[in-house]
Design an enzyme around this catalytic site. Structure first.
Site, PDB file in Angstrom:
ATOM      1  N   GLU A   5       0.805  -1.232   0.000  1.00 32.70           N
ATOM      2  CA  GLU A   5       0.000   0.000   0.000  1.00 32.70           C
ATOM      3  C   GLU A   5       0.838   1.282   0.000  1.00 32.70           C
ATOM      4  OE1 GLU A   5      -3.929  -1.403   2.464  1.00 32.70           O
ATOM      5  OE2 GLU A   5      -2.152  -0.985   3.649  1.00 32.70           O
TER       6      GLU A   5
HETATM    7  C1  TNX Z   1      -4.368  -3.970   4.933  1.00 30.11           C
HETATM    8  S1  TNX Z   1      -2.701  -6.252   4.410  1.00 30.11           S
HETATM    9  C2  TNX Z   1      -3.072  -3.728   5.354  1.00 30.11           C
HETATM   10  C3  TNX Z   1      -2.832  -3.317   6.739  1.00 30.11           C
HETATM   11  C4  TNX Z   1      -4.112  -3.142   7.501  1.00 30.11           C
HETATM   12  C5  TNX Z   1      -5.059  -4.257   7.169  1.00 30.11           C
HETATM   13  C6  TNX Z   1      -6.325  -4.233   7.966  1.00 30.11           C
HETATM   14  C7  TNX Z   1      -1.658  -5.230   4.229  1.00 30.11           C
HETATM   15  C8  TNX Z   1      -0.443  -5.695   3.638  1.00 30.11           C
HETATM   16  N1  TNX Z   1      -1.957  -3.984   4.601  1.00 30.11           N
HETATM   17  O1  TNX Z   1      -2.076  -2.151   6.775  1.00 30.11           O
HETATM   18  O2  TNX Z   1      -3.810  -3.162   8.858  1.00 30.11           O
HETATM   19  O3  TNX Z   1      -5.371  -4.174   5.804  1.00 30.11           O
HETATM   20  O4  TNX Z   1      -7.084  -5.370   7.736  1.00 30.11           O
END
Ligand code: TNX
Length: 526
Positions: A340
């Protein structure tokens, strides 16, 4: 006169009759090993229809010559002693002990087939409990089976009354995948050493072998880095909702690593970058493109922070952090995050990930990263952790990388069970206990097969999870299912059969003091 032929016929008749009697009694009595509710389900169980009884004079004998073996014997003794109240000694020997005892041995000839390091063979007769393995890791896994074969109250820490019976038979067992893990996000909310150790105990009980610690994120930096002290001091002083946060000193972190190692569990530390990095940007102004430190962050948005890709100091920072972490990490992997990174331009992200892979390699470690890293050029031995993007998983496999399976729709422990769950999120799915269990890592993504997969990992993100009770509620009863997906061959798994075994674990959760989600889809034995 009975002829030789007649004699042979009578003998054969007697053997068959005895077998029939044994089989029918096996089916009726509770001493049927094949009905034992072991999770993860062993590869093979042969029941012989009797009992071994643990008595006040039972001791644990271990084969001479291995300090590690002694430790395993001792940890089994410690568990059994508390609830039975028996004075169980650990005795070194070179001979098969006399009846009534438990015996742990290593196979000098590595003869347990398919077992790699973690397989074991457990032979229970009326006289002995004999656990053998090629490696001590296998003995440790097999010891968990012994625990689960005893009545649930064996897990209690106060003295209980017996009888302490184990059904007789033979179990041969080994894992389907070499990596069977869980992730704990200690950044969004901090969890102290004691909480982490509790989680390690739960993983060990279900034969899991990795704990991935998400040590940094926008909301908090949780590991002391001596060359950049403000990371923990300042960056560790916040968490979601504005609590006081916290961090592990390197000494505390070493304790966690050792506690895990004693249970044959590897810690995988993660420093998430180039995004999810606000806690570091708030701690050091020079890490920001603007030259100004950001504010600490206590919300739950994602994707707003990034390291400054073109600054030399960024790579000095990473090299120092990874260098200190590598020294603290006996396991092979350092996790670099990579997810992300919405505030990092793609043309910056790719060279950044390429460079960070080299930094990790220069400290003698292998890279794990979220599947987003697949858009970079993955170096040999890199593992991509699949969480959401199927295209990324295929791109990683196309580059020869292995995949760690953590599909958010199936394996995210912060996803709510259903609409009534008070904790957790549901952006990926509601994950009831059956849904968490009914999937096969090797067939979930077209183009990603068993040979491409290193293993599975269930992830607990903690935006909404603030303490150990809440952690337990989200991981139980889903965790044993993930353990089984990682251990038991897919051909041996079936929800309708599993739910009955899981139902019988309810009393074990209770004996361990775990407050679990009592899903209506499971026939709980209370
Ligand atoms: C996505 S999964 C994220 C996390 C969040 C999570 C909450 C991922 C690699 N990144 O930063 O905590 O969703 O479900």
């Amino acid at each position: 006169m009975i002829t030789k032929k007649q004699n042979a016929a009578i003998t054969a008749f007697l053997i068959i009759t005895m077998l029939c009697i044994q089989l029918s009694s096996t089916a009726k009595t509770p001493s049927d090993l094949s009905k034992a509710s072991i999770i993860p389900k062993p590869v093979s169980i042969t029941a012989t229809g009797g009992y071994f009884t643990l008595k006040s004079n039972t001791d644990i004998y271990i084969q001479e010559g291995s300090e590690e073996l002694k430790q395993i014997g001792q940890s089994l003794a410690d568990i059994l002693k508390k609830s039975t109240g028996f004075a169980i000694d650990v005795i070194t020997t070179n001979n098969v002990p006399k009846p009534g005892n438990i015996y742990l041995t290593l196979k000098a000839d590595n003869s347990i087939a398919n077992s790699v390091d973690e397989g074991y063979e457990l032979t229970v007769t009326k006289k002995l409990v004999l656990l053998s393995a090629n490696k001590t890791a296998g003995l440790f896994r097999g010891m968990q089976t012994i625990r689960q074969l005893l009545p649930a109250k064996i897990e209690m820490v106060s003295k209980q009354t017996g009888p302490w019976k184990i059904a007789t038979g033979i179990i041969t067992d080994y894992p389907a995948y070499s990596y069977r893990g869980a992730m704990l996000d200690v950044s969004r909310h901090f969890f102290g050493v004691g909480d982490v150790e509790k989680l390690i105990d739960y993983l060990a009980f279900y034969k899991m072998n990795v704990l991935h610690l998400h040590l940094s994120d926008d909301q908090g930096w949780r590991i002391e880095i001596k060359s950049w002290p403000e990371l923990a001091k300042h960056g560790g002083s916040s968490q979601v909702g504005g609590g006081e946060g916290g961090y592990y000193t390197q000494e505390q972190y070493k304790d966690i690593v050792q506690y895990a190692k004693d249970r044959y569990i590897t810690i995988v530390p993660e420093i998430d970058m180039p995004g999810h990095i606000n806690a570091a940007l708030a701690s050091y102004a020079e890490l920001n493109c603007s030259g100004k430190a950001t504010e600490l962050y206590t919300g739950i948005e994602v994707g707003f922070s990034t390291l400054c890709i073109n600054l030399d100091v960024t790579y000095k920072f990473i090299d120092d952090v990874i260098g200190e972490l590598a020294v603290l990490t006996p396991g092979p992997y350092i996790h670099i995050g990579g997810d992300e990174s919405h505030s990092t331009k793609r043309e910056d992200y790719i060279p950044f990930i390429n460079r960070v892979q080299d930094i990790v390699a220069s400290h003698g470690k292998k890279v794990l990263g979220w599947d987003d890293i697949a858009i970079a050029s993955l170096k040999p031995n890199v593992v991509a952790q699949h969480w959401a993007n199927v295209k990324n998983a295929n791109m990683a496999v196309g580059q020869g990388a292995k995949i760690l399976m953590s599909p958010a729709k199936k394996a995210y422990l912060d996803m709510q069970y259903d609409k009534s769950t008070k904790l957790g999120l549901h952006w990926a799915a509601y994950i009831e206990v059956d849904s968490a269990y009914i999937w096969d890592p090797a067939t979930l993504i077209p183009g990603v097969g068993k040979a491409d997969i290193l293993g599975i990992e269930a992830a607990l993100w903690t935006e909404t999870i603030t303490n150990i009770d809440e952690m337990e509620y989200m991981i139980f009863p889903r965790l044993p299912g993930y353990a089984e997906i990682g251990w038991t061959p897919a051909s041996g798994r079936n929800w309708n059969e599993y739910r009955v075994r899981l139902g019988k674990q309810g009393v074990r959760f209770k004996a361990m003091g775990i407050d679990y989600y009592q899903s209506a889809r499971v026939p709980w034995e209370k």
